[in-house]
Motif scaffolding. Sequence first.
Motif, short mmCIF file in Angstrom:
data_model
loop_
_atom_site.label_atom_id
_atom_site.label_comp_id
_atom_site.label_asym_id
_atom_site.label_seq_id
_atom_site.Cartn_x
_atom_site.Cartn_y
_atom_site.Cartn_z
N HIS A 109 60.84 19.38 -0.41
CA HIS A 109 61.12 20.10 0.83
C HIS A 109 59.85 20.34 1.66
O HIS A 109 59.82 21.25 2.48
N ALA A 110 58.83 19.55 1.42
CA ALA A 110 57.55 19.74 2.13
C ALA A 110 57.67 19.30 3.59
O ALA A 110 58.39 18.36 3.92
N HIS A 111 56.94 19.98 4.44
CA HIS A 111 56.89 19.66 5.86
C HIS A 111 55.51 19.11 6.19
O HIS A 111 54.56 19.24 5.43
N SER A 112 55.40 18.53 7.33
CA SER A 112 54.13 17.99 7.77
C SER A 112 53.12 19.13 7.94
O SER A 112 53.45 20.18 8.48
N PRO A 113 51.87 18.92 7.48
CA PRO A 113 50.89 20.00 7.61
C PRO A 113 50.46 20.23 9.05
O PRO A 113 49.84 21.22 9.37
N TYR A 114 50.80 19.32 9.91
CA TYR A 114 50.34 19.41 11.29
C TYR A 114 51.40 19.95 12.23
O TYR A 114 51.15 20.11 13.41
N GLY A 115 52.61 20.22 11.74
CA GLY A 115 53.67 20.75 12.58
C GLY A 115 54.30 19.72 13.50
O GLY A 115 55.05 20.06 14.39
N GLU A 116 53.99 18.47 13.28
CA GLU A 116 54.56 17.41 14.11
C GLU A 116 55.71 16.76 13.33
O GLU A 116 55.51 16.27 12.22
N PRO A 117 56.90 16.73 13.89
CA PRO A 117 58.05 16.23 13.13
C PRO A 117 57.98 14.73 12.84
O PRO A 117 58.59 14.27 11.89
N GLU A 118 57.25 13.97 13.61
CA GLU A 118 57.22 12.52 13.38
C GLU A 118 56.23 12.12 12.27
O GLU A 118 56.25 10.99 11.81
N PRO A 141 55.19 12.44 8.50
CA PRO A 141 55.68 12.95 7.21
C PRO A 141 54.52 13.58 6.42
O PRO A 141 53.36 13.35 6.72
N PRO A 142 54.85 14.35 5.39
CA PRO A 142 53.80 14.90 4.52
C PRO A 142 53.01 13.77 3.87
O PRO A 142 53.57 12.70 3.59
#
Length: 184
Positions: free
Chosen positions: A55-64, A66-67
């Motif tokens: 369930h990890a999200h991108s560390p940069y807050g950009e949806p395009e 991936p982690p």
Amino acid sequence: MAVPRHNYDPRRVCINPFPNISLGKHRRIIGIYLAGGLFALANWTFLDAAILSAHAHSPYGEPERPPPVHVGFVDWVPGLFSLLGMIIINLIDKDRVQGNEGFGDSRAVWRARLFLFIGFAFMAGGLAGSVCVLVLKYILNHFPEQYTYYGYANVSQNVALMLSAIVLWISQSVSTEYEYTLSI
């Protein structure tokens, strides 16, 4: 030498003596529960990292984007080796390893010791593999701290599994006062 000469015993291994802890008649039960707790803690730690990775999200807050890393099959292999080693170690009859109970067949004692060695080799291989995964996959790639947690969880799982197997082996080898031996 820090120990006064009159307190020195040449048979001692450590300069500072180990504390004498008496757990009473329930020491076997306490050891078994402690081993189960370590086993549960080991698997909970790694499963926490695996679920967090899924369930990890991108560390940069950009949806395009991936982690950068996920827990994959390579991360599961060291834990599986340690688990297999723990199973092998705890399936061995402790009296057979020591050569007690008049087993007569010296090859049976040798085989039991060989399987004990193989079990510990699996566990040591799992621990070494988890350290290698941590270093090669997470630390050398300079991932942020939230992703290196996956590698640290893997190492802590293998350490806790190894401690669990050792505590269970020791606690099952201790005789209780309620143990009776019948001989004919």
